[in-house]
Write an enzyme that holds these catalytic residues in place. Structure first.
Site, PDB file in Angstrom:
ATOM      1  N   LYS A  56       0.894  -1.202   0.410  1.00 28.71           N
ATOM      2  CA  LYS A  56       0.191   0.090   0.228  1.00 28.71           C
ATOM      3  C   LYS A  56       0.894   1.757   0.095  1.00 28.71           C
ATOM      4  O   LYS A  56       1.584   1.030   0.136  1.00 28.71           O
ATOM      5  CB  LYS A  56      -1.168  -0.408   1.212  1.00 28.71           C
ATOM      6  CG  LYS A  56      -0.511   0.608   2.792  1.00 28.71           C
ATOM      7  CD  LYS A  56      -0.558  -0.765   3.631  1.00 28.71           C
ATOM      8  CE  LYS A  56      -0.104  -0.829   4.557  1.00 28.71           C
ATOM      9  NZ  LYS A  56      -1.217  -1.395   6.204  1.00 28.71           N
ATOM     10  N   TYR A 290      16.771  31.654   6.104  1.00 23.69           N
ATOM     11  CA  TYR A 290      15.277  31.466   6.877  1.00 23.69           C
ATOM     12  C   TYR A 290      15.545  32.136   8.626  1.00 23.69           C
ATOM     13  O   TYR A 290      15.763  31.347   9.192  1.00 23.69           O
ATOM     14  CB  TYR A 290      14.227  31.428   6.730  1.00 23.69           C
ATOM     15  CG  TYR A 290      14.020  31.520   4.993  1.00 23.69           C
ATOM     16  CD1 TYR A 290      13.220  32.407   4.564  1.00 23.69           C
ATOM     17  CD2 TYR A 290      13.986  30.182   3.974  1.00 23.69           C
ATOM     18  CE1 TYR A 290      13.251  32.545   3.596  1.00 23.69           C
ATOM     19  CE2 TYR A 290      13.639  30.515   3.183  1.00 23.69           C
ATOM     20  CZ  TYR A 290      13.010  31.760   2.248  1.00 23.69           C
ATOM     21  OH  TYR A 290      13.102  31.327   0.962  1.00 23.69           O
TER      22      TYR A 290
HETATM   23  C1  LIG Z   1      -0.354  -2.021   6.983  1.00 25.30           C
HETATM   24  C2  LIG Z   1      -0.853  -3.955   7.770  1.00 25.30           C
HETATM   25  C3  LIG Z   1      -0.020  -4.391   7.988  1.00 25.30           C
HETATM   26  C4  LIG Z   1       2.002  -4.186   7.767  1.00 25.30           C
HETATM   27  O1  LIG Z   1       1.555  -3.973   9.178  1.00 25.30           O
HETATM   28  P1  LIG Z   1       3.476  -3.308   9.437  1.00 25.30           P
HETATM   29  O2  LIG Z   1       3.698  -2.877  10.636  1.00 25.30           O
HETATM   30  O3  LIG Z   1       3.982  -2.294   8.407  1.00 25.30           O
HETATM   31  O4  LIG Z   1       4.316  -4.724   9.158  1.00 25.30           O
HETATM   32  C5  LIG Z   1      -0.365  -5.560   8.051  1.00 25.30           C
HETATM   33  N1  LIG Z   1      -1.814  -5.252   7.998  1.00 25.30           N
HETATM   34  C6  LIG Z   1      -2.846  -4.392   7.480  1.00 25.30           C
HETATM   35  C7  LIG Z   1      -4.193  -4.581   7.975  1.00 25.30           C
HETATM   36  C8  LIG Z   1      -2.131  -3.742   7.475  1.00 25.30           C
HETATM   37  O5  LIG Z   1      -2.924  -2.319   7.427  1.00 25.30           O
END
Ligand SMILES: *Cc1c(COP(=O)(O)O)cnc(C)c1O
Length: 399
Positions: A56, A290
Site C-alpha cells: 500500500k 530564513y
Molecule cells: C499495513 C498493515 C500491515 C503491515 O504492518 P507493518 O507494521 O508495516 O508490518 C499488516 N496488516 C494490515 C491490515 C495493515 O494495514
C-alpha cells in the site's frame, strides 16, 4: 567536468549507483535487500506458512510495482493494497496469478475491482450488503453466480475496521443465504504488537480472534479459512501465532520496530542521497538561512544541499536536529530547512569535500529511525513521506 549524460540516472531506472553521476536528490531502492529481507522472514516461519506483502501507499513510498515484482520472484503468496486504484497497475503488470487484497475498498470502485479480480477485505455488514448487491449488478452476466473471494476482518481490539463477535452473527446469517460471497480468509490486526508492556492486550486480541474465527468456520459448516494476524512486529515477537499466513510491511523494507535484536539481519531498502551544490566559509557570528536561526559559534564551512521540506525533508530536521553523512562524518543541519534546500555544517568533514560530493540523507549511516525520532514520528511516516519530486532509482542484480 566531463558530463556523460547516459550516466545521469533517470526516474524509475535500474542503475549501478557506483557508476551513476549524481546531480540532485535521488532515492535509491535496493531490491536485492528487499529480497534478502523476505528470505529472513521466511527463514523464521514454518515452511507451510504463507507470506503476504503490504505494498500500500506505493510500496511504503518505495515503488509498489518494482517491489511487488521482486517479491513475487522471491515467493510471496499474497499482496495487499489499501485502495482499488493501487491494485490496478499491479494486476496489469503481474497478471492474474498473484492474489491481491484491497484493505479499504471504496464502494464506488467495485466494478473496476471485479474486472481485475482484486479481493476485498469485508469489515462491516453494511459493506457486505453493498458488495453483494454490486456483485449481482456489475459483473458480466456469465459471472453473476460465481463465488467471489472475500477476506473477513475481525475487530479484536484495534477498533478501526472489522466485525466484533456479535456483529459476526449478522455476517454468518448473510453468508447462509448466498454463495456469491466466498470467504477465503479471516484476519485481524494487532494494535500493540511492538509494545512489550502491552503483551497482555495482544494475547487477549489473539484469543478474541481465535474465538471469532472458530465461530465463522463452524457457521460455514467447517469450511476452513486461511487465518492471519501478524504484522512485522507481531511476526518478530509472536511467531507462535503465525497461523496460516503473516502480513509483512515495514520489516520487508528493512526498518526495525522492536529493537530486541531480532531484526538485526534486516537490510535497509530505501536510501536517500543528495549532493553538495555550494560551499562557503563564514566567520563566527554569521547567521544562516530564513529567520537567521542558524547562528555560527565558530568559523565554519557551510554546504548547501538541494533537498527541502517539499521533498519530504521535514522542517523539524533543521537547526541541528539531524545530520547528513558526508565522507564519513555526520554533518548537522544549520538553520531552518527551506522548501528546496538545506544548509549543513561540514567544518568537521575532511577538507577535500567538494561541490558535487554525495551526501547521505538516510540510508546505511543515517537510519530512518533516527530521522523519525528527530521529527517526533514513526519510521513509516518518514519512508512514505519522500515526495514524488524526488527521482527514484532501483538496484536489482537478480537478472
Ligand atoms: C499495513 C498493515 C500491515 C503491515 O504492518 P507493518 O507494521 O508495516 O508490518 C499488516 N496488516 C494490515 C491490515 C495493515 O494495514
Amino acid at each position: 567536468m566531463n558530463v556523460n549524460e547516459s550516466m545521469i540516472p533517470q526516474n524509475g531506472q535500474i542503475v549501478t549507483m557506483s557508476t551513476a553521476r549524481q546531480t540532485r536528490t535521488i532515492e535509491q531502492i535496493n531490491l536485492d535487500n528487499l529480497a534478502h529481507n523476505l528470505a529472513v522472514f521466511k527463514s523464521r516461519l514454518k515452511p507451510t506458512t504463507r507470506t503476504l506483502a503490504l505494498v500500500k501507499a506505493d510500496g511504503y513510498g518505495t515503488g509498489a510495482l518494482r517491489v511487488a515484482q521482486r517479491l513475487v520472484e522471491g515467493g510471496i503468496d499474497y499482496l495487499a493494497v489499501a485502495a482499488v486504484d493501487e491494485g490496478i497497475p499491479l494486476r496489469n503488470a503481474l497478471g492474474s496469478r498473484i492474489p491481491i487484497i484491497v484493505l479499504n475498498p471504496n464502494m464506488s470502485d467495485h466494478e473496476a475491482m471485479f474486472n481485475i479480480n482484486l479481493e476485498p477485505e469485508v469489515y462491516s455488514i453494511e459493506q457486505a450488503h453493498i458488495l453483494l448487491h454490486d456483485l449481482q449488478h456489475y459483473r458480466p452476466e456469465s459471472f453473476r453466480d460465481v463465488p467471489y473471494p472475500i477476506h473477513v476482518k475481525i475487530d479484536s481490539g484495534m477498533h478501526r475496521l472489522g466485525f466484533t463477535d456479535t456483529q459476526l452473527r449478522e455476517l454468518t446469517e448473510l453468508l447462509h443465504h448466498t454463495d456469491v460471497l466466498r470467504p477465503v480468509s479471516v484476519f485481524t490486526h494487532l494494535s500493540v504488537a511492538d509494545d512489550v508492556d502491552n503483551d497482555e492486550y495482544t494475547l487477549a486480541q489473539l484469543d478474541y480472534f481465535t474465538r471469532c474465527a472458530d465461530m465463522l468456520e463452524s457457521a460455514l459448516r467447517g469450511r476452513t479459512l486461511l487465518r492471519h494476524v501478524l504484522n512485522t512486529s507481531g511476526t518478530m515477537r509472536f511467531t507462535d501465532y503465525q497461523m496460516d499466513m503473516v502480513r509483512l510491511g515495514i520489516g520487508l523494507y528493512g526498518i526495525r520496530t522492536v529493537f530486541d535484536g531480532s531484526e538485526d539481519d534486516l537490510r535497509p531498502v530505501a536510501s536517500l542521497n543528495s549532493v553538495i551544490i555550494s560551499i562557503k566559509e563564514w566567520e563566527a557570528g554569521t547567521t544562516i538561512g530564513y529567520g537567521r536561526r542558524g547562528l555560527l559559534t565558530r568559523r565554519s564551512r557551510i554546504a548547501t544541499v538541494p533537498i527541502g521540506y517539499a521533498d519530504g525533508y521535514d522542517r523539524r530536521y533543521g537547526c541541528g536536529a539531524t545530520s547528513m553523512w558526508v565522507a564519513g562524518t555526520m554533518c548537522p543541519t544549520v538553520g531552518n530547512v527551506c522548501m528546496d534546500a538545506v544548509m549543513i555544517d561540514i567544518t568537521d568533514a575532511p577538507a577535500d569535500v567538494r561541490v558535487g560530493d554525495r551526501v547521505e540523507v538516510f540510508g546505511n549511516h543515517v537510519p530512518i529511525e533516527a530521522l523519525a525520532t528527530a521529527r517526533g514520528t514513526i519510521p513509516y511516516e518518514v519512508l512514505t513521506g519522500v515526495s514524488p519530486r524526488v527521482a527514484r532509482v532501483y538496484v536489482d542484480t537478480s537478472n
